[in-house]
Enzyme design. Sequence first.
Site, PDB file in Angstrom:
ATOM      1  N   ARG A 138       0.818  -1.231   0.000  1.00  0.00           N
ATOM      2  CA  ARG A 138       0.000   0.000   0.000  1.00  0.00           C
ATOM      3  C   ARG A 138       0.841   1.266   0.000  1.00  0.00           C
ATOM      4  NH1 ARG A 138      -2.612  -3.722   3.066  1.00  0.00           N
ATOM      5  NH2 ARG A 138      -1.589  -2.957   4.931  1.00  0.00           N
ATOM      6  N   GLU A 167       3.935  -9.576  15.900  1.00  0.00           N
ATOM      7  CA  GLU A 167       3.290 -10.064  17.118  1.00  0.00           C
ATOM      8  C   GLU A 167       3.349 -11.601  17.148  1.00  0.00           C
ATOM      9  OE1 GLU A 167      -0.574  -8.459  17.582  1.00  0.00           O
ATOM     10  OE2 GLU A 167      -0.813  -9.267  19.598  1.00  0.00           O
TER      11      GLU A 167
HETATM   12  P1  AMP Z   1       3.790  -1.746  11.487  1.00  0.00           P
HETATM   13  O1  AMP Z   1       3.109  -2.353  12.668  1.00  0.00           O
HETATM   14  O2  AMP Z   1       4.056  -0.271  11.643  1.00  0.00           O
HETATM   15  O3  AMP Z   1       5.015  -2.503  11.076  1.00  0.00           O
HETATM   16  O4  AMP Z   1       2.754  -1.868  10.278  1.00  0.00           O
HETATM   17  C1  AMP Z   1       2.819  -2.943   9.444  1.00  0.00           C
HETATM   18  C2  AMP Z   1       2.159  -2.717   8.120  1.00  0.00           C
HETATM   19  O5  AMP Z   1       0.820  -3.119   8.273  1.00  0.00           O
HETATM   20  C3  AMP Z   1       2.185  -1.320   7.551  1.00  0.00           C
HETATM   21  O6  AMP Z   1       2.721  -1.405   6.246  1.00  0.00           O
HETATM   22  C4  AMP Z   1       0.741  -0.891   7.502  1.00  0.00           C
HETATM   23  O7  AMP Z   1       0.396  -0.586   6.181  1.00  0.00           O
HETATM   24  C5  AMP Z   1      -0.059  -2.108   7.916  1.00  0.00           C
HETATM   25  N1  AMP Z   1      -0.940  -1.877   9.049  1.00  0.00           N
HETATM   26  C6  AMP Z   1      -0.698  -2.160  10.339  1.00  0.00           C
HETATM   27  N2  AMP Z   1      -1.754  -1.897  11.104  1.00  0.00           N
HETATM   28  C7  AMP Z   1      -2.715  -1.421  10.279  1.00  0.00           C
HETATM   29  C8  AMP Z   1      -4.063  -0.953  10.463  1.00  0.00           C
HETATM   30  N3  AMP Z   1      -4.633  -0.932  11.670  1.00  0.00           N
HETATM   31  N4  AMP Z   1      -4.745  -0.545   9.381  1.00  0.00           N
HETATM   32  C9  AMP Z   1      -4.164  -0.572   8.153  1.00  0.00           C
HETATM   33  N5  AMP Z   1      -2.924  -0.996   7.910  1.00  0.00           N
HETATM   34  C10 AMP Z   1      -2.195  -1.417   8.961  1.00  0.00           C
END
Ligand code: AMP
Length: 181
Positions: free
Chosen positions: A67, A104
């Site tokens: 995305r 996680e």
């Molecule tokens: P992170 O936890 O910052 O490593 O996020 C991991 C990936 O998952 C990122 O590229 C976000 O695009 C996606 N992501 C994580 N949580 C969400 C959420 N609640 N809604 C949409 N995308 C998410």
Amino acid sequence: MPTSTQTTVAERLNACIRDVPDFPQPGILFKDITPVFLDWQLCSDIADELISRLATKPDAVCVVESRGFFIGMLLANKLRIPLVPVRKKGKLPAETRAFTYTLEYGTATLEIHKGVIQKGWNVLIHDDVLATGGTAVAAAELVREEGGTIAGFAFIVELSFLHGKEKIASYTSQIESVISY
Ligand code: AMP
């Protein structure tokens, strides 16, 4: 400054983001940005908003699968700089450098093509959502290992309650998001 009759980019963005509960797993409130792509003007304005906050012009923008690709290409095009994709393991065809990080449950691996980032390039990292920050750290580490420095991070959305900013603060103070929840 917008007047009371004008809406900001953040307000227009907020109106387009769809909350999807329990996706991709129970307990996650997924911020679905696909409705944003129906509004080409808003997409363009999101890119302009992020660019307007940059203290310096980066040498390249590194975009995270998948995305991060959408607005990432607009950022690179508007800035007239190269775009470098970071992809999930096994997607990039040529020789890659990999970085594995902890989720996680389990681990994930991101890859970048070797030799694309030029030594000393100051690279902007872009993804759609900053959640826990693990993905952004992985992208930053790949850029650094390839000889680049981190110009900044630019996100469409920050989920501030997950404290991802703290994880990436050591790379740069330039951490931008159009909207924060
Ligand atoms: P992170 O936890 O910052 O490593 O996020 C991991 C990936 O998952 C990122 O590229 C976000 O695009 C996606 N992501 C994580 N949580 C969400 C959420 N609640 N809604 C949409 N995308 C998410």
